[in-house]
Design a protein around this motif. Structure first.
Motif, PDB file in Angstrom:
ATOM      1  N   PHE A  23     -14.127  12.928  -6.142  1.00  0.00           N
ATOM      2  CA  PHE A  23     -13.841  11.507  -5.943  1.00  0.00           C
ATOM      3  C   PHE A  23     -14.487  10.602  -6.992  1.00  0.00           C
ATOM      4  CE2 PHE A  23     -14.914   7.387  -3.976  1.00  0.00           C
ATOM      5  CZ  PHE A  23     -13.628   6.921  -3.735  1.00  0.00           C
ATOM      6  N   PRO A  24     -15.777  10.748  -7.332  1.00  0.00           N
ATOM      7  CA  PRO A  24     -16.362   9.834  -8.333  1.00  0.00           C
ATOM      8  C   PRO A  24     -15.674   9.949  -9.699  1.00  0.00           C
ATOM      9  CG  PRO A  24     -18.080  10.971  -7.103  1.00  0.00           C
ATOM     10  CD  PRO A  24     -16.798  11.651  -6.763  1.00  0.00           C
ATOM     11  N   GLN A  25     -15.369  11.183 -10.114  1.00  0.00           N
ATOM     12  CA  GLN A  25     -14.721  11.361 -11.414  1.00  0.00           C
ATOM     13  C   GLN A  25     -13.279  10.846 -11.390  1.00  0.00           C
ATOM     14  OE1 GLN A  25     -15.734  15.306 -13.358  1.00  0.00           O
ATOM     15  NE2 GLN A  25     -16.323  15.784 -11.249  1.00  0.00           N
ATOM     16  N   TRP A  26     -12.584  11.120 -10.299  1.00  0.00           N
ATOM     17  CA  TRP A  26     -11.189  10.687 -10.158  1.00  0.00           C
ATOM     18  C   TRP A  26     -11.090   9.163 -10.149  1.00  0.00           C
ATOM     19  CZ3 TRP A  26      -9.266   8.219  -5.609  1.00  0.00           C
ATOM     20  CH2 TRP A  26      -7.876   8.033  -5.589  1.00  0.00           C
ATOM     21  N   LEU A  27     -11.970   8.494  -9.420  1.00  0.00           N
ATOM     22  CA  LEU A  27     -11.927   7.038  -9.322  1.00  0.00           C
ATOM     23  C   LEU A  27     -12.191   6.398 -10.681  1.00  0.00           C
ATOM     24  CD1 LEU A  27     -11.598   4.636  -7.395  1.00  0.00           C
ATOM     25  CD2 LEU A  27     -14.081   4.675  -7.062  1.00  0.00           C
ATOM     26  N   ALA A  28     -13.123   6.962 -11.440  1.00  0.00           N
ATOM     27  CA  ALA A  28     -13.431   6.400 -12.765  1.00  0.00           C
ATOM     28  C   ALA A  28     -12.247   6.542 -13.715  1.00  0.00           C
ATOM     29  CB  ALA A  28     -14.659   7.081 -13.343  1.00  0.00           C
ATOM     30  N   LYS A  29     -11.550   7.670 -13.665  1.00  0.00           N
ATOM     31  CA  LYS A  29     -10.408   7.894 -14.561  1.00  0.00           C
ATOM     32  C   LYS A  29      -9.149   7.184 -14.084  1.00  0.00           C
ATOM     33  CE  LYS A  29     -11.992  12.354 -16.348  1.00  0.00           C
ATOM     34  NZ  LYS A  29     -12.024  11.940 -17.767  1.00  0.00           N
ATOM     35  N   LEU A  30      -9.142   6.738 -12.827  1.00  0.00           N
ATOM     36  CA  LEU A  30      -7.984   6.023 -12.278  1.00  0.00           C
ATOM     37  C   LEU A  30      -8.097   4.515 -12.530  1.00  0.00           C
ATOM     38  CD1 LEU A  30      -5.471   6.986 -10.557  1.00  0.00           C
ATOM     39  CD2 LEU A  30      -6.685   6.084  -8.577  1.00  0.00           C
ATOM     40  N   ALA A  67       0.830  -1.208   0.000  1.00  0.00           N
ATOM     41  CA  ALA A  67       0.000   0.000   0.000  1.00  0.00           C
ATOM     42  C   ALA A  67       0.861   1.253   0.000  1.00  0.00           C
ATOM     43  CB  ALA A  67      -0.934  -0.009   1.205  1.00  0.00           C
ATOM     44  N   LEU A  68       1.866   1.295   0.870  1.00  0.00           N
ATOM     45  CA  LEU A  68       2.728   2.476   0.945  1.00  0.00           C
ATOM     46  C   LEU A  68       3.530   2.657  -0.340  1.00  0.00           C
ATOM     47  CD1 LEU A  68       4.088   2.186   4.604  1.00  0.00           C
ATOM     48  CD2 LEU A  68       2.194   3.589   3.766  1.00  0.00           C
ATOM     49  N   LYS A  69       3.966   1.556  -0.946  1.00  0.00           N
ATOM     50  CA  LYS A  69       4.805   1.655  -2.137  1.00  0.00           C
ATOM     51  C   LYS A  69       4.017   2.060  -3.368  1.00  0.00           C
ATOM     52  CE  LYS A  69       8.685   1.463  -4.260  1.00  0.00           C
ATOM     53  NZ  LYS A  69       8.191   2.355  -5.321  1.00  0.00           N
ATOM     54  N   GLU A  70       2.727   1.735  -3.429  1.00  0.00           N
ATOM     55  CA  GLU A  70       1.931   2.058  -4.608  1.00  0.00           C
ATOM     56  C   GLU A  70       1.362   3.471  -4.581  1.00  0.00           C
ATOM     57  OE1 GLU A  70       2.051   0.347  -7.086  1.00  0.00           O
ATOM     58  OE2 GLU A  70       2.584  -1.659  -6.410  1.00  0.00           O
ATOM     59  N   VAL A  71       1.386   4.135  -3.437  1.00  0.00           N
ATOM     60  CA  VAL A  71       0.838   5.495  -3.341  1.00  0.00           C
ATOM     61  C   VAL A  71       1.534   6.462  -4.293  1.00  0.00           C
ATOM     62  CG1 VAL A  71       0.597   7.502  -1.814  1.00  0.00           C
ATOM     63  CG2 VAL A  71      -0.123   5.245  -1.033  1.00  0.00           C
ATOM     64  N   PRO A  72       2.882   6.505  -4.367  1.00  0.00           N
ATOM     65  CA  PRO A  72       3.520   7.431  -5.315  1.00  0.00           C
ATOM     66  C   PRO A  72       3.106   7.196  -6.764  1.00  0.00           C
ATOM     67  CG  PRO A  72       5.128   6.635  -3.727  1.00  0.00           C
ATOM     68  CD  PRO A  72       3.885   5.833  -3.515  1.00  0.00           C
ATOM     69  N   PHE A  73       2.951   5.933  -7.169  1.00  0.00           N
ATOM     70  CA  PHE A  73       2.514   5.632  -8.536  1.00  0.00           C
ATOM     71  C   PHE A  73       1.110   6.172  -8.788  1.00  0.00           C
ATOM     72  CE2 PHE A  73       0.109   2.580 -11.222  1.00  0.00           C
ATOM     73  CZ  PHE A  73       0.725   2.845 -12.428  1.00  0.00           C
ATOM     74  N   LEU A  74       0.193   5.955  -7.854  1.00  0.00           N
ATOM     75  CA  LEU A  74      -1.172   6.458  -8.028  1.00  0.00           C
ATOM     76  C   LEU A  74      -1.214   7.982  -7.986  1.00  0.00           C
ATOM     77  CD1 LEU A  74      -3.203   3.899  -5.868  1.00  0.00           C
ATOM     78  CD2 LEU A  74      -2.936   3.952  -8.354  1.00  0.00           C
ATOM     79  N   LEU A  75      -0.355   8.602  -7.182  1.00  0.00           N
ATOM     80  CA  LEU A  75      -0.277  10.063  -7.169  1.00  0.00           C
ATOM     81  C   LEU A  75       0.188  10.588  -8.518  1.00  0.00           C
ATOM     82  CD1 LEU A  75       1.259  10.812  -3.647  1.00  0.00           C
ATOM     83  CD2 LEU A  75      -1.015  11.476  -4.445  1.00  0.00           C
ATOM     84  N   ILE A  94      -5.011  13.423 -14.319  1.00  0.00           N
ATOM     85  CA  ILE A  94      -6.465  13.287 -14.138  1.00  0.00           C
ATOM     86  C   ILE A  94      -7.052  14.552 -13.519  1.00  0.00           C
ATOM     87  CG2 ILE A  94      -8.253  12.032 -12.874  1.00  0.00           C
ATOM     88  CD1 ILE A  94      -6.521   9.526 -13.134  1.00  0.00           C
ATOM     89  N   LEU A  95      -6.442  15.037 -12.436  1.00  0.00           N
ATOM     90  CA  LEU A  95      -6.973  16.220 -11.761  1.00  0.00           C
ATOM     91  C   LEU A  95      -6.779  17.474 -12.609  1.00  0.00           C
ATOM     92  CD1 LEU A  95      -6.019  15.657  -8.016  1.00  0.00           C
ATOM     93  CD2 LEU A  95      -8.076  15.018  -9.254  1.00  0.00           C
ATOM     94  N   THR A  96      -5.751  17.495 -13.430  1.00  0.00           N
ATOM     95  CA  THR A  96      -5.568  18.631 -14.339  1.00  0.00           C
ATOM     96  C   THR A  96      -6.723  18.694 -15.332  1.00  0.00           C
ATOM     97  OG1 THR A  96      -3.164  18.434 -14.118  1.00  0.00           O
ATOM     98  CG2 THR A  96      -4.000  19.715 -15.974  1.00  0.00           C
ATOM     99  N   GLN A  97      -7.145  17.540 -15.836  1.00  0.00           N
ATOM    100  CA  GLN A  97      -8.282  17.498 -16.759  1.00  0.00           C
ATOM    101  C   GLN A  97      -9.584  17.888 -16.064  1.00  0.00           C
ATOM    102  OE1 GLN A  97      -8.429  13.571 -18.495  1.00  0.00           O
ATOM    103  NE2 GLN A  97      -6.271  13.608 -19.058  1.00  0.00           N
ATOM    104  N   LEU A  98      -9.722  17.546 -14.790  1.00  0.00           N
ATOM    105  CA  LEU A  98     -10.984  17.819 -14.084  1.00  0.00           C
ATOM    106  C   LEU A  98     -11.169  19.292 -13.732  1.00  0.00           C
ATOM    107  CD1 LEU A  98     -11.197  14.775 -11.621  1.00  0.00           C
ATOM    108  CD2 LEU A  98     -12.337  15.086 -13.814  1.00  0.00           C
ATOM    109  N   LYS A  99     -10.095  20.087 -13.792  1.00  0.00           N
ATOM    110  CA  LYS A  99     -10.173  21.527 -13.482  1.00  0.00           C
ATOM    111  C   LYS A  99     -10.730  21.752 -12.074  1.00  0.00           C
ATOM    112  CE  LYS A  99     -10.766  22.661 -18.374  1.00  0.00           C
ATOM    113  NZ  LYS A  99     -11.634  23.284 -19.402  1.00  0.00           N
ATOM    114  N   ILE A 100      -9.936  21.362 -11.116  1.00  0.00           N
ATOM    115  CA  ILE A 100     -10.348  21.400  -9.711  1.00  0.00           C
ATOM    116  C   ILE A 100     -10.715  22.809  -9.256  1.00  0.00           C
ATOM    117  CG2 ILE A 100      -9.634  20.877  -7.348  1.00  0.00           C
ATOM    118  CD1 ILE A 100     -10.079  18.438  -9.084  1.00  0.00           C
TER     119      ILE A 100
END
Length: 553
Positions: free
Chosen positions: A201-208, A158-166, A172-178
């Motif tokens: 969260f719903p949009q981010w999870l779908a694009k992730l 879990a700790l090792k995969e966080v940087p990859f998901l970030l 993704i967040l750049t496209q969502l225009k936070i």
């Protein structure tokens, strides 16, 4: 010309999936002519499910993969919620490269040095707080290494995969225009925490989706990390299948192949489960998105600082271990230091480093060229192989296709070990390199290329003088990603290299299982340093002004 090259890309990086799956499926059914097995049967599957403890092993695998993946997803969202758009986010971005550069095996070795029964964690409790633990207390405290419930494996993954998901979340967040979402949500009376949960969260999870599926597939099929810190009796199912593959009795190969097929079936079920979870959260049950204004602020900064702290602690700890000559438990620091182990291992590790770098640079360079050609083909002809097909090597457990590929390579050329190892690394690195270039290539303004063509430049000159300097940081970063993926490959190197090709990863995993910690620390240090060097190079290139990136032709 470009079409012919794209066909080569499909032949090298996509089509081998079919013989890989077909080979392991046929072997699982007992048809292996070189071993005198000419009749199909289900005996291999019967041997798999009759093995004592197999259901607990499968349960451990499923539970650890799901728990670690969604824990990593939750921590990633917490970090984004707490830091996106703030000054702290800049620090997060700067920290991603060294975190991503640390391979899973090096992170697992450092993790074991911290939390082993005689690790630094127990030593610190004794030295700093005067805690005098009995042997049983020590074993209870160090519950994260080789524990029967795979808790350490879950936490470490879990700790090792966080940087990859970030990293995957940035585009993704750049496209969502936070910023715009935040303004609209604030005008409706929602707090920042509520906005992140109900709108982002719903949009981010779908694009992730693809990154999450890749994380789940890796957590399910990981062997090297599970060998270092995972449970042992029984082990996770991927480790169990790998142990079956290494059995000296070749007549048991159908059992190993059947285990690989079962692992593939489990991976398919977990991918379907992940899609069901995504659909349920984002579309199936939507009442939580508009019922009330509840929203929880998660401690994202604290969690990210914890990841950074653990990573930072591991490096000096491994350095100390590599120079420790005498380090009695429970002393906080060694009583004697010596460079003897570096001197004894230097010749051996230098040859291993040279071979690892040769394979990684060849692999990453080929994967980069193929990925660039694939993106250029997509832009020119408005067609491409679907992304989920390109991502198949990321989503299928390696054991489920490597045995079939190994059988095919034996028929083609049984002694070209270096070539087949390089090809296998390209096969598994290409999807990562391709996806790393996907965002930059889609965001590039093609109008700049049209202007260059209108000024009399050839297509090659327009690409080299206009597009390449702008996209050079992304290209070099993708190359560093390819090198990092290649350096981390364990099973492809062992299986297609037939044990004759040694890399820094294969040696580190072999040494971690009971060998001298000093030698293990030396290999872990080098395994962490090599990818870091190339990621640092990528960062330096990204900071060059565009005029300094041009190369005249």
């Amino acid at each position: 010309m470009l079409r012919a090259l794209y066909l080569i890309i499909i032949a090298v990086c996509i089509l081998p999936t079919l013989p890989g799956l077909l080979g392991v499926a046929v072997s699982a059914l007992g048809y292996i002519p070189p071993l005198g097995m000419h009749h199909f049967s289900l005996d291999g599957f019967a041997l798999v499910f009759s093995w004592e403890g197999v259901w607990r092993s499968i349960g451990l695998t499923i539970y650890s993969a799901i728990t670690s993946s969604y824990l990593a997803c939750l921590i990633t969202f917490a970090v984004l919620q707490a830091t996106w758009g703030s000054k702290f986010w800049r620090k997060v971005e700067l920290s991603l490269s060294p975190l991503l550069a640390t391979p899973h095996v090096a992170f697992a070795i450092g993790f074991s040095f911290l939390f082993a029964p005689t690790g630094m964690g127990v030593r610190a409790l004794h030295g700093l707080f005067g805690y005098d633990a009995s042997p049983q207390d020590i074993n209870d405290l160090a519950f994260l290494i080789k524990d029967p419930h795979a808790l350490g494996l879950i936490v470490m993954l879990a700790l090792k995969e966080v940087p990859f998901l970030l990293l995957m979340s940035i585009s993704i967040l750049t496209q969502l225009k936070i910023d715009q979402i935040e303004k609209v949500s604030a005008s409706l009376g929602y707090s920042k925490a509520q906005m992140w949960w109900k709108c982002v969260f719903p949009q981010w999870l779908a694009k992730l989706r693809f990154p999450m599926l890749a994380v789940i597939a890796y957590s399910l099929s990981v062997v090297d990390v599970a060998l270092i810190i995972g449970p042992t009796n029984p082990p996770t199912f991927a480790v169990l299948v790998w142990q079956w593959f290494t059995e000296p009795d070749l007549n048991l190969l159908p059992r190993a192949a059947a285990g690989a097929v079962v692992l593939f079936a489990i991976a398919s079920l977990l991918i379907a489960f992940a899609r069901l979870v995504e659909w349920t959260v984002t579309k199936g049950i939507k009442c939580w998105q508009y019922s009330g204004r509840s929203g929880i602020s998660l401690p994202g900064k604290s969690l990210f600082l914890l990841i950074i702290s653990l990573t930072v602690l591991m490096v000096p700890l491994m350095i100390i271990w590599s120079f420790a000559q005498r380090w009695r438990f429970p002393d906080l620091l060694p009583s004697r230091y010596s460079e003897r182990f570096w001197q004894l291992e230097w010749d051996s590790i230098l040859s291993t480093i040279n071979q690892s770098l040769s394979i990684a640079i060849i692999t990453a360079s080929i994967a980069l060229v193929l990925a660039v050609l694939a993106h250029e083909y997509r832009i020119k002809y408005k067609w491409q192989v679907p992304g989920y097909i390109i991502a198949i090597p990321m989503l299928i457990p390696q054991l489920s296709i490597l045995f079939g590929l190994q059988v095919v390579t034996l028929y083609l050329s049984s002694d070209s070990y270096f070539f087949w190892v390089c090809w296998a690394h390209v096969f598994f690195a290409f999807p990562f390199v391709y996806l790393s270039l996907d965002g930059p290539w889609k965001s590039f303004d093609t109008g700049l290329t049209r202007v260059a063509l209108s000024l009399g430049k050839s297509p090659l000159q327009a690409w080299w003088k206009v597009k390449m300097p702008i996209l050079l940081p992304a290209i070099v970063f993708a190359w560093a990603v390819g090198i990092s993926v290649s350096l981390a490959q364990y099973l492809p190197t062992l299986m297609l290299g037939a044990g004759r090709i040694s890399t820094i990863t294969t040696e580190a995993v072999a040494l971690s299982s009971g060998f001298d910690r000093r030698v293990t620390a030396i290999y872990a240090i080098w395994q962490a340093l090599l990818p870091l060097f190339f990621f640092t190079f990528a960062i330096m290139i990204s900071r060059l002004p565009i005029k300094c990136r041009r190369i005249s032709i």
